[in-house]
Design a protein around this motif. Structure first.
Motif, PDB file in Angstrom:
ATOM      1  N   ILE A  66       0.858  -1.183   0.000  1.00  6.58           N
ATOM      2  CA  ILE A  66       0.000   0.000   0.000  1.00  6.58           C
ATOM      3  C   ILE A  66       0.896   1.235   0.000  1.00  6.58           C
ATOM      4  O   ILE A  66       1.665   1.465   0.941  1.00  6.58           O
ATOM      5  N   ALA A  67       0.805   2.011  -1.055  1.00  4.20           N
ATOM      6  CA  ALA A  67       1.643   3.207  -1.178  1.00  4.20           C
ATOM      7  C   ALA A  67       1.176   4.297  -0.230  1.00  4.20           C
ATOM      8  O   ALA A  67      -0.024   4.507  -0.027  1.00  4.20           O
ATOM      9  N   MET A  68       2.107   4.992   0.366  1.00  7.28           N
ATOM     10  CA  MET A  68       1.859   6.134   1.248  1.00  7.28           C
ATOM     11  C   MET A  68       2.442   7.385   0.577  1.00  7.28           C
ATOM     12  O   MET A  68       3.009   7.319  -0.501  1.00  7.28           O
ATOM     13  N   GLY A  69       2.340   8.531   1.267  1.00  7.77           N
ATOM     14  CA  GLY A  69       3.007   9.712   0.745  1.00  7.77           C
ATOM     15  C   GLY A  69       2.270  11.001   1.032  1.00  7.77           C
ATOM     16  O   GLY A  69       1.142  11.014   1.525  1.00  7.77           O
ATOM     17  N   PRO A  70       2.894  12.145   0.691  1.00  5.13           N
ATOM     18  CA  PRO A  70       2.294  13.469   0.892  1.00  5.13           C
ATOM     19  C   PRO A  70       1.318  13.793  -0.238  1.00  5.13           C
ATOM     20  O   PRO A  70       1.606  14.601  -1.131  1.00  5.13           O
ATOM     21  N   VAL A  71       0.172  13.170  -0.210  1.00  4.46           N
ATOM     22  CA  VAL A  71      -0.758  13.236  -1.340  1.00  4.46           C
ATOM     23  C   VAL A  71      -1.619  14.499  -1.308  1.00  4.46           C
ATOM     24  O   VAL A  71      -1.785  15.175  -2.320  1.00  4.46           O
ATOM     25  N   ALA A  72      -2.199  14.837  -0.154  1.00  7.15           N
ATOM     26  CA  ALA A  72      -3.158  15.948  -0.087  1.00  7.15           C
ATOM     27  C   ALA A  72      -2.533  17.264  -0.542  1.00  7.15           C
ATOM     28  O   ALA A  72      -3.162  18.043  -1.268  1.00  7.15           O
ATOM     29  N   SER A  73      -1.287  17.516  -0.117  1.00  6.32           N
ATOM     30  CA  SER A  73      -0.636  18.772  -0.491  1.00  6.32           C
ATOM     31  C   SER A  73      -0.390  18.848  -1.985  1.00  6.32           C
ATOM     32  O   SER A  73      -0.549  19.909  -2.603  1.00  6.32           O
ATOM     33  N   GLN A  74       0.002  17.735  -2.593  1.00  5.52           N
ATOM     34  CA  GLN A  74       0.233  17.731  -4.034  1.00  5.52           C
ATOM     35  C   GLN A  74      -1.083  17.747  -4.794  1.00  5.52           C
ATOM     36  O   GLN A  74      -1.201  18.370  -5.848  1.00  5.52           O
ATOM     37  N   GLU A  75      -2.085  17.079  -4.258  1.00  3.60           N
ATOM     38  CA  GLU A  75      -3.396  17.022  -4.914  1.00  3.60           C
ATOM     39  C   GLU A  75      -4.013  18.404  -5.031  1.00  3.60           C
ATOM     40  O   GLU A  75      -4.586  18.761  -6.067  1.00  3.60           O
ATOM     41  N   ALA A  76      -3.907  19.208  -3.972  1.00  2.00           N
ATOM     42  CA  ALA A  76      -4.539  20.527  -3.967  1.00  2.00           C
ATOM     43  C   ALA A  76      -3.990  21.416  -5.075  1.00  2.00           C
ATOM     44  O   ALA A  76      -4.751  21.992  -5.863  1.00  2.00           O
ATOM     45  N   ILE A  77      -2.661  21.540  -5.173  1.00  2.00           N
ATOM     46  CA  ILE A  77      -2.102  22.451  -6.168  1.00  2.00           C
ATOM     47  C   ILE A  77      -2.182  21.873  -7.572  1.00  2.00           C
ATOM     48  O   ILE A  77      -2.270  22.614  -8.544  1.00  2.00           O
ATOM     49  N   LYS A  78      -2.192  20.534  -7.703  1.00  2.00           N
ATOM     50  CA  LYS A  78      -2.317  19.967  -9.051  1.00  2.00           C
ATOM     51  C   LYS A  78      -3.663  20.337  -9.658  1.00  2.00           C
ATOM     52  O   LYS A  78      -3.783  20.501 -10.872  1.00  2.00           O
ATOM     53  N   LEU A  79      -4.689  20.488  -8.806  1.00  2.00           N
ATOM     54  CA  LEU A  79      -6.022  20.841  -9.288  1.00  2.00           C
ATOM     55  C   LEU A  79      -6.174  22.349  -9.423  1.00  2.00           C
ATOM     56  O   LEU A  79      -6.600  22.841 -10.468  1.00  2.00           O
ATOM     57  N   ILE A  80      -5.819  23.095  -8.387  1.00  2.00           N
ATOM     58  CA  ILE A  80      -5.982  24.552  -8.420  1.00  2.00           C
ATOM     59  C   ILE A  80      -5.119  25.178  -9.505  1.00  2.00           C
ATOM     60  O   ILE A  80      -5.517  26.142 -10.156  1.00  2.00           O
ATOM     61  N   GLY A  81      -3.936  24.612  -9.731  1.00  2.00           N
ATOM     62  CA  GLY A  81      -3.056  25.127 -10.771  1.00  2.00           C
ATOM     63  C   GLY A  81      -3.312  24.532 -12.135  1.00  2.00           C
ATOM     64  O   GLY A  81      -2.548  24.782 -13.063  1.00  2.00           O
ATOM     65  N   THR A  82      -4.393  23.748 -12.254  1.00  2.00           N
ATOM     66  CA  THR A  82      -4.723  23.013 -13.503  1.00  2.00           C
ATOM     67  C   THR A  82      -3.498  22.289 -14.044  1.00  2.00           C
ATOM     68  O   THR A  82      -3.220  22.315 -15.247  1.00  2.00           O
ATOM     69  N   ASN A  83      -2.766  21.655 -13.132  1.00  2.00           N
ATOM     70  CA  ASN A  83      -1.572  20.920 -13.534  1.00  2.00           C
ATOM     71  C   ASN A  83      -1.923  19.510 -13.989  1.00  2.00           C
ATOM     72  O   ASN A  83      -1.471  19.033 -15.010  1.00  2.00           O
ATOM     73  N   GLY A  84      -2.754  18.830 -13.194  1.00  2.00           N
ATOM     74  CA  GLY A  84      -3.127  17.460 -13.534  1.00  2.00           C
ATOM     75  C   GLY A  84      -2.132  16.456 -13.004  1.00  2.00           C
ATOM     76  O   GLY A  84      -1.327  16.733 -12.128  1.00  2.00           O
ATOM     77  N   GLY A  85      -2.200  15.265 -13.554  1.00  2.00           N
ATOM     78  CA  GLY A  85      -1.349  14.195 -13.061  1.00  2.00           C
ATOM     79  C   GLY A  85      -1.860  13.695 -11.718  1.00  2.00           C
ATOM     80  O   GLY A  85      -2.989  13.944 -11.308  1.00  2.00           O
ATOM     81  N   GLY A  86      -1.027  12.972 -11.008  1.00  4.35           N
ATOM     82  CA  GLY A  86      -1.434  12.457  -9.718  1.00  4.35           C
ATOM     83  C   GLY A  86      -0.305  11.725  -9.029  1.00  4.35           C
ATOM     84  O   GLY A  86       0.650  11.286  -9.669  1.00  4.35           O
ATOM     85  N   PHE A  87      -0.413  11.608  -7.722  1.00  4.79           N
ATOM     86  CA  PHE A  87       0.585  10.849  -6.968  1.00  4.79           C
ATOM     87  C   PHE A  87       0.490   9.376  -7.329  1.00  4.79           C
ATOM     88  O   PHE A  87       1.493   8.676  -7.429  1.00  4.79           O
ATOM     89  N   PHE A  88      -0.726   8.892  -7.526  1.00  4.39           N
ATOM     90  CA  PHE A  88      -0.958   7.496  -7.868  1.00  4.39           C
ATOM     91  C   PHE A  88      -1.277   7.362  -9.353  1.00  4.39           C
ATOM     92  O   PHE A  88      -1.848   8.271  -9.970  1.00  4.39           O
ATOM     93  N   ASN A  89      -0.953   6.213  -9.903  1.00  4.70           N
ATOM     94  CA  ASN A  89      -1.201   5.981 -11.322  1.00  4.70           C
ATOM     95  C   ASN A  89      -2.685   6.038 -11.663  1.00  4.70           C
ATOM     96  O   ASN A  89      -3.072   6.458 -12.756  1.00  4.70           O
ATOM     97  N   ALA A  90      -3.529   5.624 -10.712  1.00  2.00           N
ATOM     98  CA  ALA A  90      -4.976   5.655 -10.946  1.00  2.00           C
ATOM     99  C   ALA A  90      -5.558   7.055 -10.819  1.00  2.00           C
ATOM    100  O   ALA A  90      -6.750   7.257 -11.067  1.00  2.00           O
ATOM    101  N   ASN A  91      -4.724   8.011 -10.396  1.00  2.00           N
ATOM    102  CA  ASN A  91      -5.119   9.412 -10.382  1.00  2.00           C
ATOM    103  C   ASN A  91      -6.302   9.652  -9.447  1.00  2.00           C
ATOM    104  O   ASN A  91      -6.387   9.061  -8.387  1.00  2.00           O
ATOM    105  N   SER A  92      -7.248  10.484  -9.841  1.00  4.39           N
ATOM    106  CA  SER A  92      -8.368  10.820  -8.965  1.00  4.39           C
ATOM    107  C   SER A  92      -9.425   9.733  -8.887  1.00  4.39           C
ATOM    108  O   SER A  92     -10.481   9.938  -8.271  1.00  4.39           O
ATOM    109  N   ALA A  93      -9.166   8.583  -9.502  1.00  8.50           N
ATOM    110  CA  ALA A  93     -10.007   7.409  -9.271  1.00  8.50           C
ATOM    111  C   ALA A  93      -9.531   6.642  -8.047  1.00  8.50           C
ATOM    112  O   ALA A  93     -10.244   5.767  -7.544  1.00  8.50           O
TER     113      ALA A  93
END
Length: 565
Positions: free
Chosen positions: A218-245
């Protein structure tokens, strides 16, 4: 259409509009140097940054100096992120012991994140260390979005000022974008995400034994902080390969709704900020109206196609909706269609369903939205400056129709502006079509296709479209982590980003020096419903004429084959 589906989509559109109005006023105040509630907190930080970097905040730049500063800053960003990936095996905050990233993949990733694309040819949880994710990717999520925001603000000044020679200071615009807008929003959203269950830690991955006795990591990590700016900055991508699924990135229906709002909140606000900064609020409203009209049309087509589903699957007697393949059961068809439309209307690329599993017509709409230049709200800054290129094209066409020199905001649109606006439209189009053509006729390109026929071609076209238009989402079924695709799409990303920014800054430099002519009886109004309709129509027609042959060979013929029982 189910009434609950209709209510949810209307609620999203209404709430987005309601939030965009005050956000637009706030953004205008930030870049007009007016007083805001954030000033007491961030002004001391801003002054400290200027002292440390030796920046003279009062010294403005011409468009060429502004462009050079922007290019130098982003070039250093690419180099730093490239080297960070190559050296991550020797650096701290790497509990999984990930080694160096391959040079071609490192180049692709560096170009992608610096260009606000976040195209990921890799699986984040199995490739990059925490340090690379935080110091490399997350930092670029902030400054790449700030670069787009700075560009559109410089263009706005170029259109609004009267016979001036400067369009602002890039370093000041970059700093204020991060401190006043991106960082506060990201902190707020990250806290909400964390409360809702998005993980945020620096723990090692968990190795567990399942009830059946199997082993699972089970992968861990600093996800919430990266998730917030990836969306607000319209960057996209994701910490996990399945992304926002992935439930660690998007655990609840509330986070799903907030993620969609986060993607569009700044792009939807910028037209209102633009109207205030040019001194004519109606100018911003008409651009917002054109964007919203296109968004509603595309959302309707995507939703209708997905709710109809695949009749060939339904004919097999499969129980339940025939279009649920590739979609999260937690979100269903409506939220998947809405998310797909939102993320490709913006230059975001975050996904909560696999676009490769959309019906052919449902997959065509995300592709077409990107092909239009992602002007349907678009990315942070990039959506508005892309739409302003279409505004210039539209007033030129209207000027030809009525036999007058076209004008916008009282300034004449002449050959220089038309050349640059044409480049903005043609550069990504040529990049997409040439790149797709090469990939579809070479062994290096076709060897990565897992789905033959028109769907395989759609996957190639989608990949180059996503890269050149700085979106970052992808059709599955195409192995893009190869030297050919990493280099080709990496180059497409850089061309699509800076091949648009530079002409738009040139337009700003040209328009800022022009005198404003008084409005006359023959002046075409650019603030009414007629112009909004013309603007939306020109965008669709230009996109259709440019890409229809490619779309006809891919998703359109696939749709016809699907309907053939």
């Amino acid at each position: 259409m189910k009434s609950t589906d209709f209510i949810q989509m209307i609620l999203f559109i209404v709430l987005l509009t309601v939030l965009a109005l005050p956000m637009g006023r706030y953004i205008a105040k930030v870049f007009s140097r007016e007083k805001t509630f954030m000033d007491p907190l961030v002004r001391p930080i801003e002054k400290m940054i200027y002292r440390l970097t030796g920046t003279n905040a009062e010294q403005e730049m011409g468009w060429k100096q502004y462009a050079i500063s922007l290019l130098i800053f982003n070039a250093w960003g690419i180099l730093f992120l490239f080297l960070l990936q190559l050296l991550q095996g020797h650096l701290p905050l790497n509990p999984q012991g990930f080694g160096a990233v391959k040079p071609d993949l490192a180049f692709n990733t560096a170009a992608s994140f610096v260009a606000n694309t976040n195209w990921q040819a890799y699986s984040g949880e199995s490739t990059l260390s925490y340090l690379t994710q935080m110091v490399g990717l997350t930092v670029q999520n902030f400054v790449s979005a700030a670069t787009g925001l700075a560009t559109v603000i410089a263009l706005t000044r170029g259109l609004a000022r009267k016979t001036a020679n400067t369009i602002g200071n890039f370093w000041v615009d970059l700093t204020r974008s991060v401190l006043w807008i991106l960082l506060p929003l990201s902190i707020l959203v990250a806290l909400v995400f964390t409360q809702q269950g998005v993980i945020q830690n620096l723990s090692s991955y968990l190795n567990l034994t399942t009830l059946e006795g199997g082993k699972q990591t089970i992968a861990m990590g600093p996800v919430a902080s990266q998730e917030a700016i990836k969306l607000i900055g319209t960057n996209g991508g994701g910490f996990f390969n399945a992304n926002s699924a992935h439930p660690f990135e998007n655990p609840t229906p509330l986070t799903n709704f907030l993620q969609m709002l986060s993607i569009l909140i700044i792009p939807a606000s910028l037209p209102f900020a633009y109207g205030r900064m040019v001194g004519n609020i109606k100018q911003g409203r008409v651009i917002f109206a054109a964007m919203l009209l296109l968004f509603i049309i595309f959302l309707g087509v995507t939703y209708s196609s997905e709710i109809y589903g695949n009749p060939q699957v339904a004919s097999l007697g499969v129980s339940g909706p025939s279009a649920m393949e590739g979609k999260e059961v937690r979100f269903g068809i409506t939220n998947s269609a809405l998310f797909a439309t939102v993320t490709t209307a913006a230059s975001c690329g975050a996904v909560n369903a696999m676009h490769d599993s959309l019906t052919p017509l449902g997959g065509l709409i995300p592709m077409l939205q990107m092909m239009l230049g992602e002007i349907v709200f678009g990315g942070v800054g990039s959506g508005l400056y892309g739409m302003l290129a279409f505004v210039i094209l539209t007033v030129f066409i209207v000027g030809l129709m009525v036999g007058r020199t076209p004008e916008y905001l009282g300034k004449k649109v002449e050959s220089q502006e038309m050349k640059m606006a044409t480049l903005v439209i043609l550069v990504p189009a040529v990049t997409i079509l040439v790149g797709s053509a090469i990939a579809s006729v070479t062994q290096a390109g076709t060897s990565s296709i897992l789905n033959p026929g028109p769907h395989g071609l759609s996957e190639i076209i989608y990949a180059f479209t996503s890269g050149a238009e700085n979106n970052g989402s992808a059709f599955a079924g195409l192995n893009v982590n190869t030297p050919f695709y990493n280099i080709a799409i990496g180059l497409a990303i850089l061309i699509g980003r800076f091949g648009i920014i530079l002409p738009m800054l040139a337009i700003a430099g040209s328009m800022v020096t022009k005198k404003v002519t008084p409005v006359g009886s023959g002046t075409f109004q650019t603030t009414g419903a007629l112009f909004a309709g013309l603007l939306a129509g020109v965008a669709i027609v230009v996109g259709a004429l440019t890409f229809f042959p490619a779309l006809a060979l891919g998703p359109i013929v696939e749709q016809l084959l699907m309907l053939k029982m």
